[in-house]
Design an enzyme around this catalytic site. Sequence first.
Site, PDB file in Angstrom:
ATOM      1  N   LYS A 191      -5.563  -1.352  -8.403  1.00  0.00           N
ATOM      2  CA  LYS A 191      -5.502  -1.373  -6.948  1.00  0.00           C
ATOM      3  C   LYS A 191      -6.918  -1.429  -6.405  1.00  0.00           C
ATOM      4  O   LYS A 191      -7.732  -0.545  -6.663  1.00  0.00           O
ATOM      5  CB  LYS A 191      -4.791  -0.120  -6.439  1.00  0.00           C
ATOM      6  CG  LYS A 191      -4.748  -0.036  -4.934  1.00  0.00           C
ATOM      7  CD  LYS A 191      -3.872   1.094  -4.490  1.00  0.00           C
ATOM      8  CE  LYS A 191      -3.906   1.248  -2.996  1.00  0.00           C
ATOM      9  NZ  LYS A 191      -3.068   2.368  -2.571  1.00  0.00           N
ATOM     10  N   LYS A 225      -2.734  -5.178  -7.058  1.00  0.00           N
ATOM     11  CA  LYS A 225      -2.679  -5.121  -5.599  1.00  0.00           C
ATOM     12  C   LYS A 225      -4.068  -5.249  -5.019  1.00  0.00           C
ATOM     13  O   LYS A 225      -4.965  -4.560  -5.488  1.00  0.00           O
ATOM     14  CB  LYS A 225      -2.072  -3.771  -5.210  1.00  0.00           C
ATOM     15  CG  LYS A 225      -2.040  -3.513  -3.728  1.00  0.00           C
ATOM     16  CD  LYS A 225      -1.442  -2.165  -3.479  1.00  0.00           C
ATOM     17  CE  LYS A 225      -1.503  -1.880  -1.996  1.00  0.00           C
ATOM     18  NZ  LYS A 225      -1.083  -0.544  -1.702  1.00  0.00           N
TER      19      LYS A 225
HETATM   20  C1  PBG Z   1      -2.261   3.838  -0.101  1.00  0.00           C
HETATM   21  C2  PBG Z   1      -1.544   2.579   0.137  1.00  0.00           C
HETATM   22  C3  PBG Z   1      -2.120   1.428   0.655  1.00  0.00           C
HETATM   23  C4  PBG Z   1      -1.113   0.485   0.751  1.00  0.00           C
HETATM   24  C5  PBG Z   1       0.036   1.048   0.253  1.00  0.00           C
HETATM   25  N1  PBG Z   1      -0.246   2.351  -0.126  1.00  0.00           N
HETATM   26  C6  PBG Z   1      -3.481   1.047   0.936  1.00  0.00           C
HETATM   27  C7  PBG Z   1      -4.475   1.941   1.501  1.00  0.00           C
HETATM   28  O1  PBG Z   1      -4.367   2.359   2.655  1.00  0.00           O
HETATM   29  O2  PBG Z   1      -5.453   2.185   0.787  1.00  0.00           O
HETATM   30  C8  PBG Z   1      -1.310  -0.882   1.321  1.00  0.00           C
HETATM   31  C9  PBG Z   1      -0.138  -1.741   1.421  1.00  0.00           C
HETATM   32  C10 PBG Z   1      -0.317  -2.899   2.310  1.00  0.00           C
HETATM   33  O3  PBG Z   1      -1.412  -3.194   2.819  1.00  0.00           O
HETATM   34  O4  PBG Z   1       0.692  -3.577   2.505  1.00  0.00           O
HETATM   35  N2  PBG Z   1      -1.574   4.787  -0.717  1.00  0.00           N
END
Ligand code: PBG
Length: 337
Positions: free
Chosen positions: A209, A262
């Site tokens: 991620k 991601k």
């Molecule tokens: C963090 C989280 C994020 C997303 C899902 N869970 C990113 C973040 O704020 O760091 C992003 C998903 C998206 O942008 O669709 N737990």
Amino acid sequence: MGFPSTRLRRLRSNSLIRSKIQETDLSPRRLVAPLFVRPGRGVRIPIASMPGQCQMSPDILVKEAKALRQRGITSILLFGIPPRKDAKGSDAYAANGIVQQALRALKKALPDTLLIADLCFCEYTSHGHCGIIKRQSGGARERGSGRNTWDVDNDATLKLIAKTAVAQARAGADVIAPSGMMDGMVKTIRHALDHAGFKNTLIMSYAAKYASAFYGPFREAAESAPKFGNRHSYQMNPANAEEALREVAEDIAEGADIVMVKPALAYLDIIRRVKERFHVPVAAYNVSGEYSMVKAAGQKGWIDEKAVTREILTAIRRAGADWIITYHAKDLLLPRI
Ligand code: PBG
């Protein structure tokens, strides 16, 4: 020359043959729809930065999940917006926390939809970081030194991750999806689930991620923007690929059943390398910013939104993703397969 001039084009000469030789499919079983749940009844609050997406109370969420089910989408990924935030994100692991309420309602109404619970604290903490904050020893930060006076406490956060995973499994989650990028999170969850008797509950780890600017709209949707600093000490540097492979290897060794990359679109090379190197199911998260860009350009009439969406999702599948987590899921109107 005598060489047939239509050698390659012959296979594109009509739609029947084109569809017979198509290599990549966007079957609905490949898609996972992310949904946002918040407390209340009859609540549906549109998310301005993500046209077509809403924060929903559990009753409305069940209706939405049924509509998805009718379109062949049999798995959803749940994010919660709690009634109250605190330093430890306690609604995430409360027996009656918002996601747990939603899971119970969904399990009852849709026993054959795969329920995936996102496990992170940024939506639940008052400071918006993905874990417990601790002060760093070593004195005041020198301006420009690149050192923080605070950090997310990995091991203190792991304890809460374990509690949350068990609370989610008890409420009906089939898959736990830890997204906080804490070291050891998968091993901790596997141990906690096994210990509590949830041996068949799966883990889909947000293994690679990245610290991405494409998460902007999500942070409005989930009300989870950090109040200070950024996530660079736990999420990955977009410039690194080798490190993604180390992250994935570690999560698989710790017991991840499915690994995720991601975002998706700017990281197709990572998806491909993970798929080729590790023979496990791979999910890719087509994140909020990727979705909102397409929606915005579509609304302006600058692109054909449906065609561009299909092209993007096909590219993500072609790169090697078995599952795509995407806000476009409902819009696709896919033929049933
Ligand atoms: C963090 C989280 C994020 C997303 C899902 N869970 C990113 C973040 O704020 O760091 C992003 C998903 C998206 O942008 O669709 N737990």
